[in-house]
Design a protein around this motif. Structure first.
Motif, mmCIF file in Angstrom:
data_model
loop_
_atom_site.group_PDB
_atom_site.id
_atom_site.type_symbol
_atom_site.label_atom_id
_atom_site.label_comp_id
_atom_site.label_asym_id
_atom_site.label_seq_id
_atom_site.Cartn_x
_atom_site.Cartn_y
_atom_site.Cartn_z
ATOM 1 N N GLY A 213 -3.537 -5.840 -8.617
ATOM 2 C CA GLY A 213 -3.465 -5.561 -7.188
ATOM 3 C C GLY A 213 -4.695 -4.799 -6.732
ATOM 4 N N TYR A 214 -5.291 -5.234 -5.631
ATOM 5 C CA TYR A 214 -6.440 -4.529 -5.053
ATOM 6 C C TYR A 214 -6.425 -4.782 -3.554
ATOM 7 C CZ TYR A 214 -8.962 -8.981 -4.666
ATOM 8 O OH TYR A 214 -9.336 -10.254 -4.332
ATOM 9 N N LEU A 215 -7.341 -4.155 -2.860
ATOM 10 C CA LEU A 215 -7.385 -4.318 -1.411
ATOM 11 C C LEU A 215 -8.496 -5.267 -1.020
ATOM 12 C CD1 LEU A 215 -6.813 -0.750 0.039
ATOM 13 C CD2 LEU A 215 -5.187 -2.522 -0.585
ATOM 14 N N LEU B 188 0.840 -1.203 0.000
ATOM 15 C CA LEU B 188 0.000 0.000 0.000
ATOM 16 C C LEU B 188 0.872 1.249 0.000
ATOM 17 C CD1 LEU B 188 -2.937 -0.767 2.428
ATOM 18 C CD2 LEU B 188 -2.691 -1.200 -0.007
ATOM 19 N N LEU C 70 -2.402 2.612 -12.890
ATOM 20 C CA LEU C 70 -3.113 2.938 -11.650
ATOM 21 C C LEU C 70 -4.477 3.505 -11.998
ATOM 22 C CD1 LEU C 70 -0.111 4.772 -9.960
ATOM 23 C CD2 LEU C 70 -1.023 2.563 -9.250
ATOM 24 N N PRO D 254 -10.124 0.805 -6.418
ATOM 25 C CA PRO D 254 -8.720 1.208 -6.597
ATOM 26 C C PRO D 254 -7.857 -0.015 -6.915
ATOM 27 C CG PRO D 254 -9.640 2.216 -4.623
ATOM 28 C CD PRO D 254 -10.627 1.177 -5.086
ATOM 29 N N PRO E 268 -3.239 -5.656 0.824
ATOM 30 C CA PRO E 268 -3.027 -5.825 -0.617
ATOM 31 C C PRO E 268 -3.128 -7.292 -1.037
ATOM 32 C CG PRO E 268 -0.939 -5.467 0.491
ATOM 33 C CD PRO E 268 -2.006 -5.298 1.539
ATOM 34 N N GLY F 166 -2.498 4.344 1.066
ATOM 35 C CA GLY F 166 -3.792 3.677 1.112
ATOM 36 C C GLY F 166 -4.238 3.027 -0.179
ATOM 37 N N ARG F 167 -3.423 3.144 -1.236
ATOM 38 C CA ARG F 167 -3.804 2.530 -2.513
ATOM 39 C C ARG F 167 -2.837 1.397 -2.859
ATOM 40 N NH1 ARG F 167 -7.392 5.604 -6.150
ATOM 41 N NH2 ARG F 167 -6.644 4.124 -7.687
ATOM 42 N N PRO F 168 -3.343 0.384 -3.577
ATOM 43 C CA PRO F 168 -2.453 -0.731 -3.929
ATOM 44 C C PRO F 168 -1.443 -0.332 -5.003
ATOM 45 C CG PRO F 168 -4.606 -1.017 -4.945
ATOM 46 C CD PRO F 168 -4.723 0.185 -4.049
ATOM 47 N N VAL F 169 -0.232 -0.819 -4.835
ATOM 48 C CA VAL F 169 0.830 -0.660 -5.833
ATOM 49 C C VAL F 169 1.435 -2.039 -6.063
ATOM 50 C CG1 VAL F 169 3.060 0.385 -6.362
ATOM 51 C CG2 VAL F 169 1.330 1.696 -5.101
ATOM 52 N N CYS G 70 -4.090 -1.530 -9.066
ATOM 53 C CA CYS G 70 -2.833 -1.324 -9.791
ATOM 54 C C CYS G 70 -2.635 -2.573 -10.643
ATOM 55 C CB CYS G 70 -1.674 -1.148 -8.820
ATOM 56 S SG CYS G 70 -0.072 -0.958 -9.626
#
Lengths: 220, 220
Positions: free
Chosen positions: B40-42, A42, B113, B83, B47, A45-48, B85
């Protein structure tokens, strides 16, 4: 020790459970064969998701980074560990069915969930870097100039214990519905593999320098 | 239209800026060549990175899923977009330097992104699925039985606009420090590429069925 990884709700999918594997041999083989992994973490707060190189030493996965790179900075800011997901995928073939629906890809993947830590201890860091060198070319760590203290300090390494781990494997041909099998479309598998070409020496290499045996083994 | 993607703080790395590319041609080529991507997501704030297949149609990236799979469920629960990636990486070679420090991997990667949306509209979904079929085998969508309404409903597709996008490319041989160049270690590149073998027909295929031309083109 030789038992498999304990499945958890996060490593138990809702579909295709018959493709899942939790034994160490399958997981290790996939991790060891893949030259790169994809590291998810993260950032604000966002996925990378970033590609990097990895090496498995026993039940620890080491990830290469740089001390100024995003994952290392994030891990430094998370003293109790950086939540990560490391995924490795090998593509083994295209699967063509008579029906659009049953097209697929043959693959072997591993997903590792956990909290990664920064490797600071010099001896562990040297072991990890040797593992990273030997991962792609087994024997290379002993056949190059080792990192000096300045280089060691500039290299970042993350460690992730193999605890919450699963493998997923799809093999074999297409599985069409019986009523589609008489359709005239070609169906089957196109095998795919990452293949090495002949090693290309750097321009200023002494032409008498032999190609190391550990590279010749990589040839198809 | 033909300008590149605007770099943002998130697509501007702190290191190796000379390896970054923001032009559409480079980005499209990498996305189109890679057979899989890593999404990639939450999930519950952590992640998750999963491999899947993708297809680029213009400036939209479509991702394959299933309606009951994790990413689709997460996207359904995020009406303003999930959100994500999405990262694609092609491995082109092992780079061996005389010094441990300068070992590397030749690669081409793209990071996208953004906020992904579920594709529900039937015509867009059919276009996306055709793109997914043609991505690995151009021409296949017209050479198989199309999805029926039940199959279409069981397939999930995510869409992600190509807006915040970067490519990273490393090519060429090792770059050793001058004082290391006289060391006796072999240095250079081992080229790597994903290579197709001969197509293997499914067991019950009529032997008279020819291998489609769009598969023969994939041969090395």
């Amino acid at each position: 020790m030789q038992t498999g990884y304990e499945p958890t709700p996060r490593t138990t999918p809702t579909r295709y459970r018959e493709r899942m594997h939790y034994d160490r041999a399958t997981v290790h083989q996939i991790l060891d064969e893949s030259l790169i992994c994809h590291l998810g973490y993260l950032n604000a707060g966002r996925p990378v998701v970033l590609p990097t190189t990895h090496a498995r030493l026993g039940e620890t996965l080491y990830l290469h980074g740089s001390t100024g790179g995003g994952p290392l900075l994030a891990a430094r800011a998370a003293p109790s560990g950086l939540p990560v997901c490391v995924t490795v995928t090998l593509v083994d073939g295209l699967v063509l069915a008579r029906s659009a629906m049953h097209h697929s890809v043959n693959f072997r993947s591993v997903v590792v969930l956990g909290d990664a830590r920064v490797v600071d201890e010099a001896a562990e860091k040297r072991r990890a870097l040797a593992g990273l060198l030997d991962h792609g070319a087994p024997g290379r760590a002993a056949d190059c100039r080792a990192a000096n203290p300045r280089e060691l300090a500039a290299t970042g390494v993350l460690a992730l214990d193999l605890v919450e781990v699963s493998a997923k494997v799809r093999t074999g041909g297409p599985v069409d519905d019986p009523e589609d099998c008489a359709l005239p479309h070609w169906a089957g598998v196109v095998p795919l593999s990452l293949t090495a070409g002949a090693p290309i020496p750097v321009g200023d290499l002494d032409p008498a320098t032999p190609v190391p045996g550990y590279l010749q083994k990589r040839r198809p």
